[in-house]
Enzyme design. Structure first.
Site, PDB file in Angstrom:
ATOM      1  N   LYS A  50       0.834  -1.209   0.000  1.00 31.48           N
ATOM      2  CA  LYS A  50       0.000   0.000   0.000  1.00 31.48           C
ATOM      3  C   LYS A  50       0.867   1.256   0.000  1.00 31.48           C
ATOM      4  CE  LYS A  50      -3.721  -2.344   2.497  1.00 31.48           C
ATOM      5  NZ  LYS A  50      -4.352  -2.622   3.797  1.00 31.48           N
ATOM      6  N   GLN A  94      -4.271  -1.196   9.797  1.00 28.14           N
ATOM      7  CA  GLN A  94      -4.265  -2.537   9.227  1.00 28.14           C
ATOM      8  C   GLN A  94      -4.836  -3.540  10.238  1.00 28.14           C
ATOM      9  OE1 GLN A  94      -3.500  -3.334   6.102  1.00 28.14           O
ATOM     10  NE2 GLN A  94      -3.793  -5.525   6.388  1.00 28.14           N
ATOM     11  N   ASP A 117     -10.690   3.249   4.521  1.00 30.87           N
ATOM     12  CA  ASP A 117     -11.112   1.842   4.495  1.00 30.87           C
ATOM     13  C   ASP A 117     -12.637   1.723   4.436  1.00 30.87           C
ATOM     14  OD1 ASP A 117      -9.286  -0.256   4.393  1.00 30.87           O
ATOM     15  OD2 ASP A 117      -8.683  -0.009   6.480  1.00 30.87           O
TER      16      ASP A 117
HETATM   17  N1  GUN Z   1      -6.843  -6.582   6.630  1.00 32.99           N
HETATM   18  C1  GUN Z   1      -7.293  -7.333   5.605  1.00 32.99           C
HETATM   19  N2  GUN Z   1      -7.937  -6.572   4.707  1.00 32.99           N
HETATM   20  C2  GUN Z   1      -7.881  -5.317   5.164  1.00 32.99           C
HETATM   21  C3  GUN Z   1      -8.352  -4.071   4.662  1.00 32.99           C
HETATM   22  O1  GUN Z   1      -8.968  -3.959   3.605  1.00 32.99           O
HETATM   23  N3  GUN Z   1      -8.093  -2.990   5.434  1.00 32.99           N
HETATM   24  C4  GUN Z   1      -7.444  -3.076   6.609  1.00 32.99           C
HETATM   25  N4  GUN Z   1      -7.250  -1.971   7.300  1.00 32.99           N
HETATM   26  N5  GUN Z   1      -6.978  -4.206   7.099  1.00 32.99           N
HETATM   27  C5  GUN Z   1      -7.209  -5.318   6.373  1.00 32.99           C
END
Ligand code: GUN
Length: 279
Positions: A50, A94, A117
């Site tokens: 990311k 995350q 998110d």
């Molecule tokens: N862990 C797995 N998928 C995601 C996501 O889309 N966002 C976040 N913040 N954590 C994750």
């Protein structure tokens, strides 16, 4: 294989290129803060991906690494600091978080305007009501894949397999907003195979390796595979038994190279959307 392959990698690359051009024309640099707690190896890989994608698009990305033993109060204080930082347009914490921390308390504290998110209850509620919101990246990526692949949704039967708050539930809202006839199936659904066979569009998001079999697919259906599962032999597979289903489907996404790259592209897009709304 008879199905047409929906190339998420190429579609995401085109999205990121267009976004990079848009960002370059902005009078400011959008900022994204990614918070990583602990040392879950999969999370570390996602966060690095990311971060790099954001920087490549011209977004100022900062990864905040915090120890696994951090208290909930200290993590909440970090989120509050990012909420107050005017250079930060998007905040992503995350998941999963350590057991000792209530993920809901953390998500609830993120400023909804910076919630790239789309996990905050305010954004989830707006989406459920069909009102403008920051939308979770993976379901948004699924919708953009369907659009790019030219799959018509209005009036058609769509089945969402899985009811998670990250993928299944928001995807139901998005498909409904696109006028599909939506069914949600899950672990307690009786005769999953029969439900799947009725679908013209099937999205699998259950996290079970190769659960969807070829004889579950209606001939010509569109199959979108959100799953990413690591097998004991190290292979990465989706929730869909690819070869079997590709022999029956009209179009299908691969794993890897399907939904995954779209999730990242949508995170970047959400960051720019949040930045434009805030500034
Ligand atoms: N862990 C797995 N998928 C995601 C996501 O889309 N966002 C976040 N913040 N954590 C994750």
């Amino acid at each position: 294989m008879t199905a047409r392959l929906i190339d998420g990698k190429a579609i995401a690359a085109a999205m990121r290129e267009a976004l990079t051009t848009r960002v370059a024309a902005l009078p400011f640099r959008p900022g994204l803060a990614v918070v990583l707690v602990g040392d879950n190896p999969a999370s570390a890989v996602y966060v690095r991906t990311k971060d790099r994608a954001a920087e490549a698009a011209g977004i100022a990305a900062a990864t905040i690494r915090l120890p696994a033993g951090i208290t909930e109060a200290a993590l909440l204080a970090e989120v509050a600091r990012l909420n107050a930082d005017p250079a930060v347009d998007g905040i992503l914490v995350q998941l999963p978080l350590p057991q000792s921390i209530r993920a809901e308390a953390v998500i609830d504290l993120i400023d909804p305007a910076k919630d790239v998110d789309g996990f905050h209850p305010r954004n989830a509620g707006l989406l459920a009501l069909g009102r403008p919101a920051l939308v979770p990246c993976t379901p948004l990526g699924v919708m953009k894949l369907l659009e790019a692949a030219g799959v018509a949704l209005s009036g058609r039967r769509a089945l969402v397999l899985g009811r998670s708050s990250i993928v299944g539930r928001p995807l139901v809202a998005l498909l409904l907003a696109a006028d599909a006839t939506v069914t949600v199936a899950h672990s307690r659904t009786r005769d999953l195979a029969a439900e799947c066979r009725r679908a013209e569009i099937l999205v699998a998001a259950v996290g079970r390796a190769e659960m969807v079999r070829g004889d579950w697919i209606s001939p010509g259906a569109t199959v979108i595979d959100v799953g990413i599962n690591r097998l004991a032999d190290g292979r990465l597979v989706g929730d869909v038994a690819f070869a079997e289903c590709a022999a029956v489907a009209g179009s299908i996404t691969p794993v890897p190279g399907g939904v995954g790259p779209m999730t990242i592209a949508c995170l970047l897009e959400n960051t720019v959307t949040a930045a434009l709304r805030r500034r």
